[in-house]
Scaffold this motif. Structure first.
Motif, PDB file in Angstrom:
ATOM      1  N   HIS A 105       8.920   0.677  11.727  1.00  0.00           N
ATOM      2  CA  HIS A 105       8.505   1.313  10.478  1.00  0.00           C
ATOM      3  C   HIS A 105       7.566   0.399   9.691  1.00  0.00           C
ATOM      4  N   VAL A 106       7.874  -0.884   9.635  1.00  0.00           N
ATOM      5  CA  VAL A 106       7.001  -1.829   8.928  1.00  0.00           C
ATOM      6  C   VAL A 106       5.615  -1.840   9.575  1.00  0.00           C
ATOM      7  N   VAL A 107       5.574  -1.839  10.897  1.00  0.00           N
ATOM      8  CA  VAL A 107       4.289  -1.845  11.609  1.00  0.00           C
ATOM      9  C   VAL A 107       3.530  -0.543  11.347  1.00  0.00           C
ATOM     10  N   ASP A 108       4.210   0.588  11.490  1.00  0.00           N
ATOM     11  CA  ASP A 108       3.554   1.875  11.214  1.00  0.00           C
ATOM     12  C   ASP A 108       3.015   1.928   9.781  1.00  0.00           C
ATOM     13  N   ALA A 145      -3.513  -3.289  -0.616  1.00  0.00           N
ATOM     14  CA  ALA A 145      -3.208  -4.594  -0.017  1.00  0.00           C
ATOM     15  C   ALA A 145      -1.900  -5.139  -0.582  1.00  0.00           C
ATOM     16  N   TYR A 146      -1.745  -5.050  -1.892  1.00  0.00           N
ATOM     17  CA  TYR A 146      -0.515  -5.540  -2.522  1.00  0.00           C
ATOM     18  C   TYR A 146       0.696  -4.695  -2.126  1.00  0.00           C
ATOM     19  N   ALA A 147       0.504  -3.388  -1.998  1.00  0.00           N
ATOM     20  CA  ALA A 147       1.601  -2.518  -1.568  1.00  0.00           C
ATOM     21  C   ALA A 147       2.020  -2.854  -0.140  1.00  0.00           C
ATOM     22  N   THR A 148       1.063  -3.200   0.700  1.00  0.00           N
ATOM     23  CA  THR A 148       1.364  -3.584   2.080  1.00  0.00           C
ATOM     24  C   THR A 148       2.273  -4.807   2.100  1.00  0.00           C
ATOM     25  N   LEU A 149       1.891  -5.818   1.354  1.00  0.00           N
ATOM     26  CA  LEU A 149       2.690  -7.035   1.304  1.00  0.00           C
ATOM     27  C   LEU A 149       4.057  -6.760   0.680  1.00  0.00           C
ATOM     28  N   GLY A 150       4.090  -6.023  -0.416  1.00  0.00           N
ATOM     29  CA  GLY A 150       5.348  -5.731  -1.093  1.00  0.00           C
ATOM     30  C   GLY A 150       6.275  -4.865  -0.267  1.00  0.00           C
ATOM     31  N   HIS A 151       5.728  -3.910   0.465  1.00  0.00           N
ATOM     32  CA  HIS A 151       6.532  -3.054   1.335  1.00  0.00           C
ATOM     33  C   HIS A 151       7.254  -3.900   2.382  1.00  0.00           C
ATOM     34  N   GLU A 152       6.521  -4.797   2.996  1.00  0.00           N
ATOM     35  CA  GLU A 152       7.149  -5.665   3.994  1.00  0.00           C
ATOM     36  C   GLU A 152       8.175  -6.583   3.335  1.00  0.00           C
ATOM     37  N   ARG A 153       7.852  -7.106   2.167  1.00  0.00           N
ATOM     38  CA  ARG A 153       8.800  -7.963   1.445  1.00  0.00           C
ATOM     39  C   ARG A 153      10.107  -7.193   1.179  1.00  0.00           C
ATOM     40  N   HIS A 154       9.972  -5.939   0.783  1.00  0.00           N
ATOM     41  CA  HIS A 154      11.147  -5.094   0.561  1.00  0.00           C
ATOM     42  C   HIS A 154      11.998  -5.011   1.828  1.00  0.00           C
TER      43      HIS A 154
END
Length: 172
Positions: A67-70, A152-161
């Motif tokens: 899911h993180v990759v997708d 870009a920030y949402a990408t990083l934050g999503h993975e951080r979550h």
């Protein structure tokens, strides 16, 4: 190119929970550091454990990583499209349908980790080469206004979550 934290008018509510998890100003450097951290975390999980679900009906670790990759692929496609001037609204996605149809439990965790590393490396190169004007370019995704920077920030934050979920729910 150093980016700045997106202002609240650069994204809508669905992105807020992820953007607020990011405090770094240099998003590209933060992505590189996060990539190294995620790869270290994934190497600590054996293949058998990667099939673990912390509760009935929850994703396995492999499904979570998939899911993180997708999601990274989707967020980065949105950023690419908006960066290139796309005016059409970009579609949303149902993460549960994606996970169900991906059959991530048939992948090895090693394959998922490699896929993650390659997608992230490509995105780091893409984001590193954006100019100031492009970072601020606006478009629409999932029916909501958003800038390239906010994606870009949402990408990083999503993975951080999701790294937090791995730690808190799966004990990784």
């Amino acid at each position: 190119m150093k980016s700045m934290l997106p202002s609240r008018d650069e994204y809508a509510d669905p992105y807020h929970r992820y953007v607020q998890l990011v405090t770094e100003d240099d998003i590209v450097e933060a992505m590189a550091e996060q990539s190294a951290e995620t790869q270290r975390v994934l190497t600590r999980i054996d293949e058998k454990t990667s099939l673990h679900r912390y509760a009935e009906g929850k994703w396995s670790i492999r499904e979570l990583v998939g899911h993180v990759v997708d999601s990274e692929r989707i967020f980065s496609y949105r950023a690419l499209a908006i960066a290139r001037g796309e005016q059409a609204g970009l579609p949303g996605f149902d993460e549960n349908e994606y996970a169900k149809n991906a059959n991530f439990d048939s992948w090895t965790l090693a394959e998922l980790a490699e896929s993650y590393a390659l997608v992230r490396k490509t995105n780091i190169i893409f984001f590193r080469n954006l100019d100031e004007e492009t970072w601020a370019r606006r478009g629409t995704a999932s029916g909501w206004p958003v800038t390239v920077r906010a994606l870009a920030y949402a990408t990083l934050g999503h993975e951080r979550h999701h790294l937090g979920v791995l730690r808190d729910k799966y004990g990784v």
